[in-house]
Scaffold this motif. Structure first.
Motif, PDB file in Angstrom:
ATOM      1  N   ALA A 247       0.841  -1.210   0.000  1.00 56.98           N
ATOM      2  CA  ALA A 247       0.000   0.000   0.000  1.00 56.98           C
ATOM      3  C   ALA A 247       0.866   1.246   0.000  1.00 56.98           C
TER       4      ALA A 247
ATOM      5  N   ILE B 196       2.399   1.750  -3.444  1.00 56.75           N
ATOM      6  CA  ILE B 196       1.426   2.293  -4.397  1.00 56.75           C
ATOM      7  C   ILE B 196       1.262   3.786  -4.199  1.00 56.75           C
TER       8      ILE B 196
ATOM      9  N   SER C 255       2.292   6.910  -6.791  1.00 51.73           N
ATOM     10  CA  SER C 255       1.132   7.586  -7.369  1.00 51.73           C
ATOM     11  C   SER C 255       1.544   8.885  -8.023  1.00 51.73           C
TER      12      SER C 255
ATOM     13  N   GLU D 121      -5.776   7.710  -1.797  1.00 50.27           N
ATOM     14  CA  GLU D 121      -5.263   6.562  -2.547  1.00 50.27           C
ATOM     15  C   GLU D 121      -6.081   5.308  -2.250  1.00 50.27           C
ATOM     16  N   ASN D 122      -6.430   5.116  -0.992  1.00 46.65           N
ATOM     17  CA  ASN D 122      -7.262   3.960  -0.640  1.00 46.65           C
ATOM     18  C   ASN D 122      -8.625   4.043  -1.315  1.00 46.65           C
TER      19      ASN D 122
ATOM     20  N   TYR E  95      -9.266   5.319  -4.198  1.00 51.08           N
ATOM     21  CA  TYR E  95      -9.115   4.868  -5.580  1.00 51.08           C
ATOM     22  C   TYR E  95      -9.018   3.348  -5.650  1.00 51.08           C
ATOM     23  N   GLN E  96      -8.135   2.779  -4.824  1.00 52.16           N
ATOM     24  CA  GLN E  96      -7.879   1.349  -4.906  1.00 52.16           C
ATOM     25  C   GLN E  96      -9.099   0.517  -4.497  1.00 52.16           C
ATOM     26  N   GLN E  97      -9.805   0.955  -3.463  1.00 52.34           N
ATOM     27  CA  GLN E  97     -10.872   0.140  -2.890  1.00 52.34           C
ATOM     28  C   GLN E  97     -12.261   0.433  -3.454  1.00 52.34           C
TER      29      GLN E  97
ATOM     30  N   ARG F 197     -11.467   2.250  -8.474  1.00 51.37           N
ATOM     31  CA  ARG F 197     -10.920   1.290  -9.433  1.00 51.37           C
ATOM     32  C   ARG F 197     -11.848   0.086  -9.655  1.00 51.37           C
TER      33      ARG F 197
ATOM     34  N   ARG G 264      -7.018   5.167 -13.803  1.00 48.89           N
ATOM     35  CA  ARG G 264      -6.062   5.991 -13.056  1.00 48.89           C
ATOM     36  C   ARG G 264      -5.983   7.398 -13.654  1.00 48.89           C
TER      37      ARG G 264
END
Length: 406
Positions: A10, A13, A17, A35-36, A38-40, A43, A49
């Motif tokens: 994490a 990443i 970024s 960021e979390n 986006y990822q969780q 995305r 992205r």
């Protein structure tokens, strides 16, 4: 060991970024949250992205003023008589009638296409952005992704709502419906002349001239048509009103929020003001008593509930309905509110603003709306007089203002 590796991944990443440079002087906890998110959440629903970075490149830190504004929502913190007085001003009515003439062709087209009264659409425009005037006040506008990210990150009560709206924003941009620079609006993410939240934009925004995406920020026809489409899609009944002001037989509290046919309400002693008759006795209506049993009541029908799909507040729907009637040329409320001791009438609100201006404390519009500018002026007056600076207007303050004039 696997858990430690996940943490390192994490962190890797985040460090890799494209947004990293944005966070050099920002809240690192907020950076991690972004960021979390986006990822969780972004995305997994197909947000690229590139889209995410194009939207979040300007989201550098939480915006404290958003949280401050979130604590004050007039629909839930103001008495009904004050709420209506601030929105059903003579200026709001006269401007609505002026806009009805200016945009008569557009409004005729909207009525034909969506079946929603032009006066209801105009009342919503007034309520949401003061006929677009709010959009020119840059101090009241926010970059919507920043406002929503702030709520999602720091406001537990609105976090779920804000995350949903952020996803809608990203989908709008990815679909080419808007450009990131267009995304300006209120602290809660409401945008344009008719203040659509992102999910409402995706569901209901239309272009009246069919030239492409709906430009609710700059095109009045698009904004008004989008508002009408929202009401239409939620079941607006063409040719019907929103409800009726009624006089209670004295036991109104027994029937608060109950539903009966208008004919049954009539049999129980509820009468329309000015001795008018109910036009559809078979139609079901709910009794609303926003000021309590001794105050004016309202029997509201289906369209009142549809108005609440725009803003889920009885106060809001009542204000839109009453303002629409006034813009259409009908008389206003016939009954008077029973005000608490010390509360100001609308005429006294106007007088308070005039006196505050004459004493040099207020430079705003004399409109009876004791908003932020008026409250700040009252605070300054109170401070000079050595009083507790509450910013609250009442008869005591008005009496002191009158004496100061002499």
């Amino acid at each position: 060991m696997p858990r430690f590796s996940a943490c390192l991944l994490a962190l890797f990443i985040l460090l890799c970024s494209p947004l990293l440079s944005t966070w050099s002087h920002a809240d690192q906890g907020f950076a991690s949250w972004v960021e979390n998110f986006y990822q969780q959440e972004a995305r997994p629903v197909g947000i690229s992205r590139q889209t995410f970075d194009s939207v979040f490149s300007r989201v550098t830190a939480p915006e404290p003023v958003v949280l401050k504004k979130a604590k004050y929502q007039p629909e839930f913190t103001t008495e009904i008589w004050d709420y209506l007085d601030m929105r059903l001003t003579p200026l709001a009515v006269s401007r609505g009638q002026k806009m009805a003439r200016k945009y008569s062709h557009t409004l005729q087209k909207i009525e034909t296409q969506f079946g929603v009264s032009r006066f209801v659409v105009l009342a919503i425009w007034s309520m949401e952005s003061n006929y677009g005037a709010v959009l020119s006040n840059k101090s009241r506008l926010h970059y919507v992704p920043t406002a929503l990210a702030t709520l999602a990150y720091q406001d537990k009560r609105r976090a779920r709502f804000a995350r949903k709206q952020l996803i809608a924003v990203l989908q709008m941009v990815q679909a080419g419906e808007v450009q990131p620079q267009q995304l300006v609006g209120s602290w809660a993410g409401a945008m344009g002349h008719t203040q659509f939240i992102p999910s409402s934009y995706r569901a209901y925004a239309v272009s009246l001239d069919k030239r492409g995406g709906s430009d609710i920020w700059n095109s009045v026809p698009d904004a008004l048509a989008s508002a009408a489409n929202l009401l239409h899609k939620n079941g607006w009944q063409t040719g019907r009103t929103w409800g009726y002001e009624v006089m209670s037989p004295g036991n109104g509290e027994l029937y608060r929020d109950k539903s009966m046919a208008l004919g049954e309400w009539s049999q129980k002693g509820f009468r329309r003001s000015a001795h008018r008759q109910f036009p559809h006795l078979e139609e079901r209506a709910f009794l609303k008593l926003p000021g309590g049993g001794n105050n004016p009541g309202f029997l509201v029908i289906k369209n009142f509930s549809v108005l609440k799909r725009y803003n889920n507040s009885d106060y809001y729907a009542l204000a839109v309905g009453l303002l629409a009637d006034r813009i259409a040329g009908f008389r206003g409320m016939q009954q008077k509110w029973i005000l608490p001791l010390g509360a100001l009438s609308l005429e006294e609100r106007y007088e308070s603003q005039r006196l505050l201006r004459s004493h040099g404390y207020y430079a705003g519009t004399i409109d009876g709306n004791l908003g932020r500018g008026s409250r700040d002026a009252i605070r300054r007056f109170q401070q000079v007089r050595g009083l507790k600076d509450t910013g609250i207007a009442n008869k005591d303050i008005l009496t002191l203002l009158r004496k100061a004039r002499k």
